[in-house]
Design a protein around this motif. Structure first.
Motif, PDB file in Angstrom:
ATOM      1  N   GLU A   1      97.659  41.871 113.334  1.00  0.00           N
ATOM      2  CA  GLU A   1      98.380  43.049 112.871  1.00  0.00           C
ATOM      3  C   GLU A   1      98.531  43.003 111.358  1.00  0.00           C
ATOM      4  O   GLU A   1      98.483  41.919 110.751  1.00  0.00           O
ATOM      5  CB  GLU A   1      99.760  43.121 113.532  1.00  0.00           C
ATOM      6  N   ALA A   2      98.730  44.143 110.777  1.00  0.00           N
ATOM      7  CA  ALA A   2      98.941  44.196 109.331  1.00  0.00           C
ATOM      8  C   ALA A   2     100.222  43.452 108.983  1.00  0.00           C
ATOM      9  O   ALA A   2     101.276  43.681 109.578  1.00  0.00           O
ATOM     10  CB  ALA A   2      99.017  45.653 108.859  1.00  0.00           C
ATOM     11  N   GLY A   3     100.140  42.531 108.013  1.00  0.00           N
ATOM     12  CA  GLY A   3     101.286  41.737 107.613  1.00  0.00           C
ATOM     13  C   GLY A   3     101.456  40.444 108.373  1.00  0.00           C
ATOM     14  O   GLY A   3     102.361  39.649 108.053  1.00  0.00           O
ATOM     15  N   GLN A   4     100.623  40.205 109.363  1.00  0.00           N
ATOM     16  CA  GLN A   4     100.738  38.981 110.148  1.00  0.00           C
ATOM     17  C   GLN A   4     100.371  37.768 109.295  1.00  0.00           C
ATOM     18  O   GLN A   4      99.410  37.784 108.529  1.00  0.00           O
ATOM     19  CB  GLN A   4      99.838  39.054 111.375  1.00  0.00           C
ATOM     20  N   LEU A   5     101.150  36.668 109.445  1.00  0.00           N
ATOM     21  CA  LEU A   5     100.892  35.439 108.704  1.00  0.00           C
ATOM     22  C   LEU A   5      99.636  34.766 109.250  1.00  0.00           C
ATOM     23  O   LEU A   5      99.533  34.479 110.445  1.00  0.00           O
ATOM     24  CB  LEU A   5     102.086  34.484 108.819  1.00  0.00           C
ATOM     25  N   LEU A   6      98.670  34.525 108.367  1.00  0.00           N
ATOM     26  CA  LEU A   6      97.431  33.861 108.762  1.00  0.00           C
ATOM     27  C   LEU A   6      97.523  32.350 108.549  1.00  0.00           C
ATOM     28  O   LEU A   6      97.194  31.577 109.428  1.00  0.00           O
ATOM     29  CB  LEU A   6      96.259  34.436 107.954  1.00  0.00           C
ATOM     30  N   PHE A   7      97.986  31.934 107.367  1.00  0.00           N
ATOM     31  CA  PHE A   7      98.203  30.525 107.068  1.00  0.00           C
ATOM     32  C   PHE A   7      99.022  30.439 105.797  1.00  0.00           C
ATOM     33  O   PHE A   7      99.263  31.450 105.121  1.00  0.00           O
ATOM     34  CB  PHE A   7      96.886  29.747 106.938  1.00  0.00           C
ATOM     35  N   THR A   8      99.474  29.225 105.481  1.00  0.00           N
ATOM     36  CA  THR A   8     100.232  28.998 104.247  1.00  0.00           C
ATOM     37  C   THR A   8      99.484  28.009 103.368  1.00  0.00           C
ATOM     38  O   THR A   8      98.614  27.262 103.835  1.00  0.00           O
ATOM     39  CB  THR A   8     101.638  28.457 104.544  1.00  0.00           C
ATOM     40  N   ILE A   9      99.857  28.003 102.082  1.00  0.00           N
ATOM     41  CA  ILE A   9      99.252  27.096 101.102  1.00  0.00           C
ATOM     42  C   ILE A   9     100.356  26.194 100.556  1.00  0.00           C
ATOM     43  O   ILE A   9     101.373  26.677 100.054  1.00  0.00           O
ATOM     44  CB  ILE A   9      98.578  27.868  99.964  1.00  0.00           C
ATOM     45  N   VAL A  10     100.146  24.884 100.679  1.00  0.00           N
ATOM     46  CA  VAL A  10     101.121  23.920 100.184  1.00  0.00           C
ATOM     47  C   VAL A  10     100.832  23.648  98.710  1.00  0.00           C
ATOM     48  O   VAL A  10      99.740  23.201  98.350  1.00  0.00           O
ATOM     49  CB  VAL A  10     101.053  22.612 100.994  1.00  0.00           C
ATOM     50  N   ASN A  11     101.848  23.934  97.848  1.00  0.00           N
ATOM     51  CA  ASN A  11     101.708  23.703  96.408  1.00  0.00           C
ATOM     52  C   ASN A  11     103.102  23.516  95.815  1.00  0.00           C
ATOM     53  O   ASN A  11     103.772  24.484  95.453  1.00  0.00           O
ATOM     54  CB  ASN A  11     100.992  24.878  95.733  1.00  0.00           C
ATOM     55  N   PRO A  12     103.587  22.238  95.697  1.00  0.00           N
ATOM     56  CA  PRO A  12     104.944  21.992  95.169  1.00  0.00           C
ATOM     57  C   PRO A  12     105.129  22.465  93.740  1.00  0.00           C
ATOM     58  O   PRO A  12     106.272  22.726  93.324  1.00  0.00           O
ATOM     59  CB  PRO A  12     105.084  20.462  95.269  1.00  0.00           C
ATOM     60  N   GLU A  13     104.085  22.541  92.980  1.00  0.00           N
ATOM     61  CA  GLU A  13     104.216  22.966  91.587  1.00  0.00           C
ATOM     62  C   GLU A  13     104.771  24.381  91.485  1.00  0.00           C
ATOM     63  O   GLU A  13     105.421  24.726  90.491  1.00  0.00           O
ATOM     64  CB  GLU A  13     102.860  22.886  90.887  1.00  0.00           C
ATOM     65  N   LEU A  14     104.528  25.183  92.483  1.00  0.00           N
ATOM     66  CA  LEU A  14     105.049  26.552  92.451  1.00  0.00           C
ATOM     67  C   LEU A  14     106.566  26.560  92.585  1.00  0.00           C
ATOM     68  O   LEU A  14     107.243  27.374  91.958  1.00  0.00           O
ATOM     69  CB  LEU A  14     104.402  27.376  93.565  1.00  0.00           C
ATOM     70  N   ASP A  15     107.131  25.646  93.391  1.00  0.00           N
ATOM     71  CA  ASP A  15     108.589  25.537  93.487  1.00  0.00           C
ATOM     72  C   ASP A  15     109.180  25.071  92.166  1.00  0.00           C
ATOM     73  O   ASP A  15     110.235  25.560  91.726  1.00  0.00           O
ATOM     74  CB  ASP A  15     108.966  24.546  94.596  1.00  0.00           C
ATOM     75  N   LEU A  16     108.516  24.114  91.511  1.00  0.00           N
ATOM     76  CA  LEU A  16     108.981  23.631  90.215  1.00  0.00           C
ATOM     77  C   LEU A  16     108.957  24.751  89.180  1.00  0.00           C
ATOM     78  O   LEU A  16     109.871  24.872  88.360  1.00  0.00           O
ATOM     79  CB  LEU A  16     108.115  22.462  89.766  1.00  0.00           C
ATOM     80  N   ALA A  17     107.931  25.583  89.225  1.00  0.00           N
ATOM     81  CA  ALA A  17     107.844  26.695  88.279  1.00  0.00           C
ATOM     82  C   ALA A  17     108.986  27.674  88.481  1.00  0.00           C
ATOM     83  O   ALA A  17     109.545  28.222  87.513  1.00  0.00           O
ATOM     84  CB  ALA A  17     106.495  27.407  88.443  1.00  0.00           C
ATOM     85  N   VAL A  18     109.389  27.896  89.729  1.00  0.00           N
ATOM     86  CA  VAL A  18     110.527  28.784  90.000  1.00  0.00           C
ATOM     87  C   VAL A  18     111.812  28.196  89.441  1.00  0.00           C
ATOM     88  O   VAL A  18     112.622  28.903  88.822  1.00  0.00           O
ATOM     89  CB  VAL A  18     110.653  29.043  91.517  1.00  0.00           C
ATOM     90  N   THR A  19     112.015  26.888  89.615  1.00  0.00           N
ATOM     91  CA  THR A  19     113.225  26.235  89.112  1.00  0.00           C
ATOM     92  C   THR A  19     113.310  26.326  87.593  1.00  0.00           C
ATOM     93  O   THR A  19     114.360  26.643  87.019  1.00  0.00           O
ATOM     94  CB  THR A  19     113.254  24.769  89.551  1.00  0.00           C
ATOM     95  N   LYS A  20     112.219  26.039  86.921  1.00  0.00           N
ATOM     96  CA  LYS A  20     112.201  26.119  85.457  1.00  0.00           C
ATOM     97  C   LYS A  20     112.471  27.549  84.982  1.00  0.00           C
ATOM     98  O   LYS A  20     113.218  27.766  84.017  1.00  0.00           O
ATOM     99  CB  LYS A  20     110.853  25.642  84.928  1.00  0.00           C
TER     100      LYS A  20
END
Length: 528
Positions: free
Chosen positions: A93-112
């Motif tokens: 369906e449209a919007g259905q989750l296919l998979f995720t990408i693990v990347n901790p650097e993206l969380d760090l970028a949000v914190t900064k």
């Protein structure tokens, strides 16, 4: 003997003459009969009435059904594939989750980005407080400046005694918190002139010595005020004055300080906006770790597995990476693409592409309505419209054609990719116009005309024609509604054609001929 020979010759000559006379008589009879038949032939006419109708001009072509919406999904951030739970052939369906990408650097970028945003907010508050302080300083200086000006311009009343010529020396008191003033005794009996100098009761002007002593007292008071240790302390209107002299330059500097503080606020607001956008971008990038289906459809290709690393630009590495399906893209589709890690195709979205000849293509425009029929589904007809036309034609064995894509208004689950379809594109519509059958319109050079019966005789009438639709032609001028036009001429009893043939049997058989097939010398067969 000679007489017998002459007799036989005479009889033979007579026989030939008689035969020729008979032939001539028969030929004359046949010619007469044919002429009489032509004269007796009757001519009749089939007519049609000029009437108003709606004409629809169209061009048609045959093509095939093509899937129009195939999307290749490509992650926008790098990382490791995790949570992949779909395979080729699965419906999504449209919007259905296919998979995720693990990347901790993206969380760090949000914190900064969050910390930078909070610092920008604090800087803005400080800048606003600086503006308030600068404005308060300006107001204080302006108040002191006005009080100083009032003190300087105020006239001092000097008393004069009628019995003595000297006054006691003014007493001066210096303090860090008070302002020293010079106090001069005043004779209550004296009056002050408009010049500020008390007149003598005797009418004689005061002596020069008295005036000098008063000036010395004022000078001493001014020197005491200049020595004050509180230059910025406000002076009240009841007699206190500033310990330091305020100038217009000080006021100007204070105003510039206010403007500078206000510019600092503008700069701080810009920093807040920039930090907020950076924070939003960081959060959006972090959210891109969730790869979702952009459309509803069926997974037709998959090139990644859990644990694969997706690099910048979509490159993949790892234990997977083997294509398990085929990706397809369609021309004329609304959102087709290729090269993603997951390919999704909508089986219900399709178009029909047909090839039209170069003589038909000038009448075809994007947006024109069309009907679509299918060879495999004879009871199904859909409506649609032209969505694209090829800019360049294709030459095949000297025949130039152009591709035209027609998109249906609605779909049907019975329609499958590859089915043969016939498209009828409506190019012109003429509503409530005069029309006659196409067989009634004749041409003579560039002139079009029809025949109208007048007293049973056809008369040519020049007309201007419009669009042609099927078996009817639009008449723009030359005729009126209700007139009858000739569409066919019928002759009852056509002209007889007779040919003298060389046939055997009888004097003259059905086809006409001499006995034995002989033709007399000098006789030429003819056609009547």
């Amino acid at each position: 003997m000679a007489g017998n020979k002459r007799g036989r010759r005479r009889r033979l000559r007579m026989a030939v003459i008689v035969g020729l006379v008979i032939v001539a008589a028969v030929a004359g009879f046949l010619a007469y009969r044919g002429l009489k038949s032509n004269t007796a032939a009757e001519v009749s006419y089939t007519t049609a009435v000029v009437q108003k109708m709606t004409l629809t001009s169209s061009v048609s072509g045959t093509g095939s059904v093509e899937l129009s919406q195939t999307v290749a999904v490509q992650p926008e951030v790098s990382g490791t594939v995790s949570g992949l739970a779909v395979k080729v052939g699965d419906a999504v369906e449209a919007g259905q989750l296919l998979f995720t990408i693990v990347n901790p650097e993206l969380d760090l970028a949000v914190t900064k980005a969050e910390i930078t945003y909070q610092e920008a907010l604090l800087g803005l508050e400080k800048a606003k407080l600086s503006v308030l302080q600068a404005k308060q300083d300006l107001a204080d200086l302006q108040e002191q400046y006005e009080a100083q000006s009032t003190t300087t311009t105020t006239s001092t009343t000097l008393p004069v005694s009628s019995t003595t010529s000297t006054h006691p020396a003014p007493s001066t008191t210096t303090s860090s918190s008070t302002t020293t003033t010079a106090t001069l005794p005043t004779d209550t009996s004296s009056t002050t002139s408009t010049t500020g100098v008390p007149p003598s009761t005797t009418g004689v002007p005061p002596s020069t010595t008295v005036l000098d002593s008063r000036a010395a007292a004022l000078l001493a008071a001014s020197s005491s005020a200049a020595a004050s240790s509180q230059p910025s302390q406000a002076t009240s209107n009841s007699g206190s004055s500033s310990s330091a002299k305020i100038t217009e330059l000080d006021i100007k500097a204070a105003k510039q300080a206010v403007e500078s503080a206000e510019l600092s606020v503008t700069s701080a607001e810009f920093q807040v906006t920039s930090a907020e956008l950076a924070l939003q971008e960081a959060k959006e990038n972090a959210a891109k770790r969730e790869v979702r289906a952009p459309i509803a459809g069926v997974v037709t290709a998959l090139t990644v597995e859990n644990g694969d690393t997706i690099g910048q630009g979509g490159s993949t590495s790892g234990g997977g990476g083997t294509a398990t399906g085929t990706s397809s893209s369609s021309s004329g589709g609304s959102s087709s693409s290729s090269g993603g890690v997951v390919t999704i195709t909508d089986p219900d979205a399709f178009t029909v592409k047909v090839a039209l000849s170069e003589s038909d293509i000038p009448a075809v425009k994007v947006g024109q309505k069309a009907t679509i029929s299918f060879d495999a589904l004879p009871d199904l007809t859909l409506t649609g419209k032209v969505t694209s036309i090829d800019l360049a034609g294709t030459n095949s064995q000297g025949v130039v054609s152009y591709g035209v894509v027609v998109t249906p208004d609605v779909t049907d689950p019975a329609i499958k990719a590859g089915m043969t379809a016939t498209v009828n594109i409506i190019t012109q519509v003429a509503a409530d116009v005069l029309a006659v059958p196409s067989s009634a319109v004749k041409s003579q050079g560039n002139t079009k005309y029809v025949q109208v019966l007048e007293n049973g005789v056809p008369v040519n009438v020049t007309v201007e024609v419009g669009i042609s639709a099927g078996s009817y032609v639009e008449i723009k001028s030359g005729l009126t509604e209700g007139q009858e036009v000739v569409v066919q001429t019928i002759t009852s009893g056509s002209a007889t054609t007779t040919t003298i043939r060389n046939r055997t049997g009888g004097i003259f058989n059905e086809g006409g001929g001499f006995p034995g097939g002989a033709v007399p010398g000098g006789f030429v067969p003819g056609v009547r």
